[in-house]
Design a protein around this motif. Structure first.
Motif, PDB file in Angstrom:
ATOM      1  N   SER A 109      -2.622  -8.233  -8.675  1.00 47.32           N
ATOM      2  CA  SER A 109      -3.686  -7.374  -8.154  1.00 47.32           C
ATOM      3  C   SER A 109      -5.023  -7.628  -8.843  1.00 47.32           C
ATOM      4  O   SER A 109      -6.058  -7.748  -8.176  1.00 47.32           O
ATOM      5  CB  SER A 109      -3.310  -5.903  -8.312  1.00 47.32           C
ATOM      6  N   LEU A 110      -5.026  -7.719 -10.164  1.00 48.15           N
ATOM      7  CA  LEU A 110      -6.280  -7.922 -10.890  1.00 48.15           C
ATOM      8  C   LEU A 110      -6.876  -9.290 -10.562  1.00 48.15           C
ATOM      9  O   LEU A 110      -8.075  -9.417 -10.334  1.00 48.15           O
ATOM     10  CB  LEU A 110      -6.071  -7.771 -12.395  1.00 48.15           C
ATOM     11  N   ARG A 111      -6.032 -10.316 -10.532  1.00 44.18           N
ATOM     12  CA  ARG A 111      -6.510 -11.666 -10.212  1.00 44.18           C
ATOM     13  C   ARG A 111      -7.053 -11.711  -8.788  1.00 44.18           C
ATOM     14  O   ARG A 111      -8.117 -12.266  -8.531  1.00 44.18           O
ATOM     15  CB  ARG A 111      -5.398 -12.697 -10.390  1.00 44.18           C
TER      16      ARG A 111
ATOM     17  N   ILE B 253       0.865  -1.186   0.000  1.00 43.09           N
ATOM     18  CA  ILE B 253       0.000   0.000   0.000  1.00 43.09           C
ATOM     19  C   ILE B 253       0.900   1.234   0.000  1.00 43.09           C
ATOM     20  O   ILE B 253       1.284   1.741   1.054  1.00 43.09           O
ATOM     21  CB  ILE B 253      -0.945   0.002   1.217  1.00 43.09           C
ATOM     22  N   PRO B 254       1.255   1.719  -1.183  1.00 40.69           N
ATOM     23  CA  PRO B 254       2.097   2.924  -1.250  1.00 40.69           C
ATOM     24  C   PRO B 254       1.277   4.158  -0.896  1.00 40.69           C
ATOM     25  O   PRO B 254       0.085   4.217  -1.183  1.00 40.69           O
ATOM     26  CB  PRO B 254       2.554   2.955  -2.715  1.00 40.69           C
ATOM     27  N   PRO B 255       1.899   5.148  -0.259  1.00 38.93           N
ATOM     28  CA  PRO B 255       1.176   6.371   0.120  1.00 38.93           C
ATOM     29  C   PRO B 255       0.577   7.060  -1.102  1.00 38.93           C
ATOM     30  O   PRO B 255       1.256   7.267  -2.107  1.00 38.93           O
ATOM     31  CB  PRO B 255       2.244   7.250   0.775  1.00 38.93           C
ATOM     32  N   GLY B 256      -0.715   7.372  -1.012  1.00 39.04           N
ATOM     33  CA  GLY B 256      -1.377   8.125  -2.071  1.00 39.04           C
ATOM     34  C   GLY B 256      -1.649   7.343  -3.337  1.00 39.04           C
ATOM     35  O   GLY B 256      -2.031   7.935  -4.343  1.00 39.04           O
ATOM     36  N   ARG B 257      -1.442   6.033  -3.322  1.00 42.01           N
ATOM     37  CA  ARG B 257      -1.676   5.229  -4.523  1.00 42.01           C
ATOM     38  C   ARG B 257      -2.507   4.004  -4.155  1.00 42.01           C
ATOM     39  O   ARG B 257      -2.562   3.620  -2.998  1.00 42.01           O
ATOM     40  CB  ARG B 257      -0.341   4.800  -5.126  1.00 42.01           C
TER      41      ARG B 257
ATOM     42  N   TRP C 254       1.163  -8.565  -4.730  1.00 40.63           N
ATOM     43  CA  TRP C 254       2.277  -9.175  -5.449  1.00 40.63           C
ATOM     44  C   TRP C 254       2.468 -10.609  -4.992  1.00 40.63           C
ATOM     45  O   TRP C 254       2.304 -10.929  -3.818  1.00 40.63           O
ATOM     46  CB  TRP C 254       3.573  -8.400  -5.203  1.00 40.63           C
ATOM     47  N   GLU C 255       2.825 -11.464  -5.932  1.00 39.97           N
ATOM     48  CA  GLU C 255       3.213 -12.837  -5.618  1.00 39.97           C
ATOM     49  C   GLU C 255       4.736 -12.886  -5.748  1.00 39.97           C
ATOM     50  O   GLU C 255       5.282 -12.543  -6.796  1.00 39.97           O
ATOM     51  CB  GLU C 255       2.560 -13.798  -6.619  1.00 39.97           C
TER      52      GLU C 255
END
Length: 191
Positions: free
Chosen positions: A49-51, A15-19, A24-25
């Motif tokens: 992420s999409l999966r 969870i990057p700040p502001g994004r 991720w695997e």
């Protein structure tokens, strides 16, 4: 990674700040020199992420579907290819004189279909899973209290993510009283 079984990829939520968050695997293996000493770690990261979002959406959808079936006054079942219960709502459980969880894994064809029609019911299930179009069916069965009940079932085939049929779902209605009322009306009209 800690908590991940050896040889299995780790799933990491970043969870990057502001994004937006990303999933991720990660797979990592030690790189050893000729003496067997670990000299580096080779990592592969893949954005899933999409999966992950699709699987989470599917789980939420299935939960809503099961909740809807559980709250129906109609009968609702899902059986596997052998006729074993995957899901039964409370209305089916009341008919069987038990709790819904007690039906999971049970042979519902044996439970609901009269013995003389058991082979026909199994053949019908196999034909539906093989692609035969489903049609509405009447079934006369004995309830747990010993009364004869007339049920109308609307079956439909469930498919896995590869499009292969794996189970049969059916919504049923107990029409015993309605049919009796119609017969009584017809009898009175004939007088």
């Amino acid at each position: 990674m800690e908590g991940t079984p050896p040889g299995q990829p780790a799933i990491v939520r970043w969870i990057p700040p502001g994004r937006p968050a990303a999933t991720w695997e990660l797979s990592a293996v030690p790189v050893r020199d000729r003496n067997g000493t670990v000299v580096a770690t080779e990592c592969v990261a893949r954005d899933v992420s999409l999966r992950t979002a699709a699987l989470e959406a599917l789980e939420r959808s299935e939960a809503r579907f099961r909740e809807m079936l559980a709250n129906l006054e109609l009968l609702a079942i899902i059986v596997d290819a052998e006729g074993r219960c995957i899901f039964a709502n409370p209305a089916v459980a009341r008919l069987a004189g038990t709790e819904p969880d007690a039906l999971v894994g049970q042979d519902l064809i044996h439970l609901l279909a009269p013995a003389e029609f058991s082979a026909q019911a199994r053949a019908y299930l196999a034909m539906l899973l093989a692609g035969m179009p489903a049609d509405r069916r009447d079934l006369i069965t004995s309830a747990a209290d010993g009364t004869q009940r007339t049920l109308i079932w609307d079956p439909f085939v469930l498919h896995d993510d590869q499009g292969r049929p794996y189970a049969l779902a059916a919504i049923g209605e107990d029409v015993t009283e309605a049919r009796q009322a119609m017969a009584d009306r017809d009898r009175l009209m004939a007088v």
